[in-house]
Design a protein around this motif. Structure first.
Motif, PDB file in Angstrom:
ATOM      1  N   GLY A 155      37.116  90.049  16.389  1.00 26.53           N
ATOM      2  CA  GLY A 155      38.113  90.923  15.791  1.00 26.53           C
ATOM      3  C   GLY A 155      38.666  91.992  16.712  1.00 26.53           C
ATOM      4  O   GLY A 155      38.085  92.332  17.746  1.00 26.53           O
ATOM      5  N   ALA A 156      39.815  92.496  16.322  1.00 28.51           N
ATOM      6  CA  ALA A 156      40.470  93.635  16.967  1.00 28.51           C
ATOM      7  C   ALA A 156      41.062  94.462  15.834  1.00 28.51           C
ATOM      8  O   ALA A 156      41.978  94.010  15.154  1.00 28.51           O
ATOM      9  CB  ALA A 156      41.555  93.172  17.935  1.00 28.51           C
ATOM     10  N   LEU A 157      40.531  95.646  15.614  1.00 25.57           N
ATOM     11  CA  LEU A 157      40.911  96.435  14.444  1.00 25.57           C
ATOM     12  C   LEU A 157      42.140  97.306  14.692  1.00 25.57           C
ATOM     13  O   LEU A 157      43.077  97.307  13.895  1.00 25.57           O
ATOM     14  CB  LEU A 157      39.730  97.302  13.992  1.00 25.57           C
ATOM     15  N   HIS A 158      42.118  98.051  15.783  1.00 22.73           N
ATOM     16  CA  HIS A 158      43.208  98.993  16.067  1.00 22.73           C
ATOM     17  C   HIS A 158      43.774  98.819  17.468  1.00 22.73           C
ATOM     18  O   HIS A 158      44.512  99.682  17.957  1.00 22.73           O
ATOM     19  CB  HIS A 158      42.723 100.432  15.887  1.00 22.73           C
ATOM     20  N   VAL A 159      43.408  97.730  18.119  1.00 21.78           N
ATOM     21  CA  VAL A 159      43.910  97.449  19.464  1.00 21.78           C
ATOM     22  C   VAL A 159      44.535  96.059  19.461  1.00 21.78           C
ATOM     23  O   VAL A 159      44.343  95.271  18.532  1.00 21.78           O
ATOM     24  CB  VAL A 159      42.785  97.519  20.523  1.00 21.78           C
ATOM     25  N   ARG A 160      45.261  95.765  20.524  1.00 20.57           N
ATOM     26  CA  ARG A 160      45.885  94.456  20.652  1.00 20.57           C
ATOM     27  C   ARG A 160      44.821  93.386  20.818  1.00 20.57           C
ATOM     28  O   ARG A 160      43.726  93.634  21.338  1.00 20.57           O
ATOM     29  CB  ARG A 160      46.838  94.459  21.862  1.00 20.57           C
ATOM     30  N   GLY A 161      45.124  92.175  20.363  1.00 25.56           N
ATOM     31  CA  GLY A 161      44.201  91.067  20.530  1.00 25.56           C
ATOM     32  C   GLY A 161      44.157  90.569  21.964  1.00 25.56           C
ATOM     33  O   GLY A 161      44.740  91.167  22.874  1.00 25.56           O
ATOM     34  N   ASN A 162      43.469  89.436  22.182  1.00 26.93           N
ATOM     35  CA  ASN A 162      43.321  88.902  23.541  1.00 26.93           C
ATOM     36  C   ASN A 162      43.704  87.425  23.629  1.00 26.93           C
ATOM     37  O   ASN A 162      43.160  86.679  24.436  1.00 26.93           O
ATOM     38  CB  ASN A 162      41.900  89.112  24.052  1.00 26.93           C
ATOM     39  N   VAL A 163      44.665  87.010  22.797  1.00 29.65           N
ATOM     40  CA  VAL A 163      45.073  85.599  22.765  1.00 29.65           C
ATOM     41  C   VAL A 163      46.427  85.413  23.450  1.00 29.65           C
ATOM     42  O   VAL A 163      47.299  84.693  22.951  1.00 29.65           O
ATOM     43  CB  VAL A 163      45.106  85.053  21.318  1.00 29.65           C
ATOM     44  N   LEU A 198      30.368  94.344  12.942  1.00 30.23           N
ATOM     45  CA  LEU A 198      31.352  93.775  13.862  1.00 30.23           C
ATOM     46  C   LEU A 198      31.315  94.511  15.199  1.00 30.23           C
ATOM     47  O   LEU A 198      31.187  95.733  15.247  1.00 30.23           O
ATOM     48  CB  LEU A 198      32.747  93.915  13.236  1.00 30.23           C
ATOM     49  N   CYS A 199      31.419  93.738  16.279  1.00 29.73           N
ATOM     50  CA  CYS A 199      31.630  94.316  17.607  1.00 29.73           C
ATOM     51  C   CYS A 199      33.030  93.902  18.042  1.00 29.73           C
ATOM     52  O   CYS A 199      33.220  92.831  18.629  1.00 29.73           O
ATOM     53  CB  CYS A 199      30.579  93.822  18.586  1.00 29.73           C
ATOM     54  N   PRO A 200      34.057  94.711  17.735  1.00 26.11           N
ATOM     55  CA  PRO A 200      35.442  94.311  17.976  1.00 26.11           C
ATOM     56  C   PRO A 200      35.919  94.686  19.375  1.00 26.11           C
ATOM     57  O   PRO A 200      35.232  95.400  20.126  1.00 26.11           O
ATOM     58  CB  PRO A 200      36.203  95.101  16.914  1.00 26.11           C
ATOM     59  N   LEU A 201      37.116  94.220  19.701  1.00 29.19           N
ATOM     60  CA  LEU A 201      37.697  94.567  20.999  1.00 29.19           C
ATOM     61  C   LEU A 201      37.881  96.069  21.157  1.00 29.19           C
ATOM     62  O   LEU A 201      37.926  96.576  22.286  1.00 29.19           O
ATOM     63  CB  LEU A 201      39.052  93.877  21.177  1.00 29.19           C
ATOM     64  N   ASP A 202      37.973  96.789  20.054  1.00 32.97           N
ATOM     65  CA  ASP A 202      38.147  98.241  20.129  1.00 32.97           C
ATOM     66  C   ASP A 202      37.056  98.903  20.966  1.00 32.97           C
ATOM     67  O   ASP A 202      37.321  99.854  21.706  1.00 32.97           O
ATOM     68  CB  ASP A 202      38.128  98.853  18.719  1.00 32.97           C
ATOM     69  N   ILE A 203      35.814  98.403  20.844  1.00 39.17           N
ATOM     70  CA  ILE A 203      34.730  98.978  21.636  1.00 39.17           C
ATOM     71  C   ILE A 203      34.489  98.195  22.926  1.00 39.17           C
ATOM     72  O   ILE A 203      34.209  98.784  23.970  1.00 39.17           O
ATOM     73  CB  ILE A 203      33.427  99.098  20.808  1.00 39.17           C
TER      74      ILE A 203
END
Length: 307
Positions: A155-163, A198-203
């Protein structure tokens, strides 16, 4: 620390192998098995490399299972082929015969049976897509009550994804790969009552694998685990790399260095935002890793892999 039961489900990327390596150093964790999901890998070398890593750390008691699930949006081949490289590392090929057992049943069936037989609720550590977990629940919905929590890198909650590589096919760039591979499965899990951390891209975006970090690992080559970790990270050092799965796994070993935050969320299953993890009022409650003490995190890795 309190002993916990853990069942790992990874998808064969470089950081998945290192997460396996890190998990096996945690004395308070009883690992029921490792399932390999065929997402960020080619499955045969990924299963083989996983068994060799368990051999290296002397954990022949931990069975390895090969999931047969499929996702909707495949990882790029250039990501998946890293499994072949890791499987051929010299440090993982010093023995002629593998001692770690590969179970004959499919990974999703193994997960269902392992959860059913567990003497107490189990933490699912998932560093790939949630497809195998969803398939296990389809096999036996009753095992939901045997899951203590799902700790998921996704997941990515408040940042851009990585796709980025999927944007040309119409994705708007908001998704993270582990969700995007199979958003239907993620949504399936979101509809359960299982607690999700969740460990999202935000962190993870805040925790890069730097050249200085890799060089320090390489200076610890007298330790087999540091040698393997440094070689793995060197393989991925040609592009920006972050501690995605390793950061997630470290939460099991050093939860006190993290702060968490609660969110209400949903999984977008179709359209240009397919695979997005969206924060919405009234959505499915989750906890997300929000901040980490970087110095303590890196020090923890050096300490665990100095053996």
């Amino acid at each position: 620390m309190q002993r916990i039961l853990v069942l790992m489900d990874h998808d064969g990327g470089v950081d998945d192998f290192l997460s396996t390596l890190l998990l096996m150093t945690m004395d308070h964790v009883d690992v029921l098995g490792v399932v390999v999901t065929p997402a960020d890998c080619y499955i045969r070398p990924a299963v083989s490399a996983t068994r060799k890593i368990l051999d290296l750390v002397g954990r022949h008691d931990v069975p390895v299972a090969e999931s047969t699930v499929r996702g909707l949006n495949p990882f790029p081949p250039m990501f998946r082929r890293d499994a072949f490289c890791v499987d051929n590392f010299p440090i993982l090929n010093e023995r002629e015969e593998l001692l770690t057992r590969r179970v004959p049943e499919a990974g999703q069936a193994f997960m269902a049976s392992a959860l059913r037989a567990a003497p107490e609720p189990v933490t699912l550590l998932v560093t790939g897509p949630l497809t195998t977990v969803a398939a296990a629940l389809d096999i036996d919905p009753g095992i939901e009550g045997n899951v203590r929590e799902i700790l998921w890198m996704g997941g990515a909650l408040h940042v851009r994804g990585n796709v980025e590589m999927a944007i040309e096919s119409g994705q708007d760039g908001s998704a993270e790969w582990n969700v995007y591979w199979d958003p239907i499965a993620a949504d399936r899990i979101w509809k359960t009552a299982v607690p999700i951390t969740l460990c999202p891209l935000d962190i993870t975006n805040l925790v890069p694998i730097t050249q200085a970090f890799v060089r320090r690992l390489c200076r610890q080559r007298r330790y087999p685990l540091s040698d393997l970790a440094g070689t793995c990270y060197a393989l991925a050092a040609h592009h920006d790399y972050f501690a995605w799965d390793v950061l997630t796994t470290s939460y099991l070993g050093k939860p006190e260095i993290f702060t968490l935050r609660a969110w209400e969320t949903e999984i977008v299953t179709d359209g240009p935002s397919q695979g997005r993890t969206r924060v919405v009022p009234g959505g499915r409650p989750i906890q997300a890793l929000d901040r980490v003490d970087l110095d303590q995190f890196y020090a923890y890795l050096f300490s665990q892999w100095s053996r």
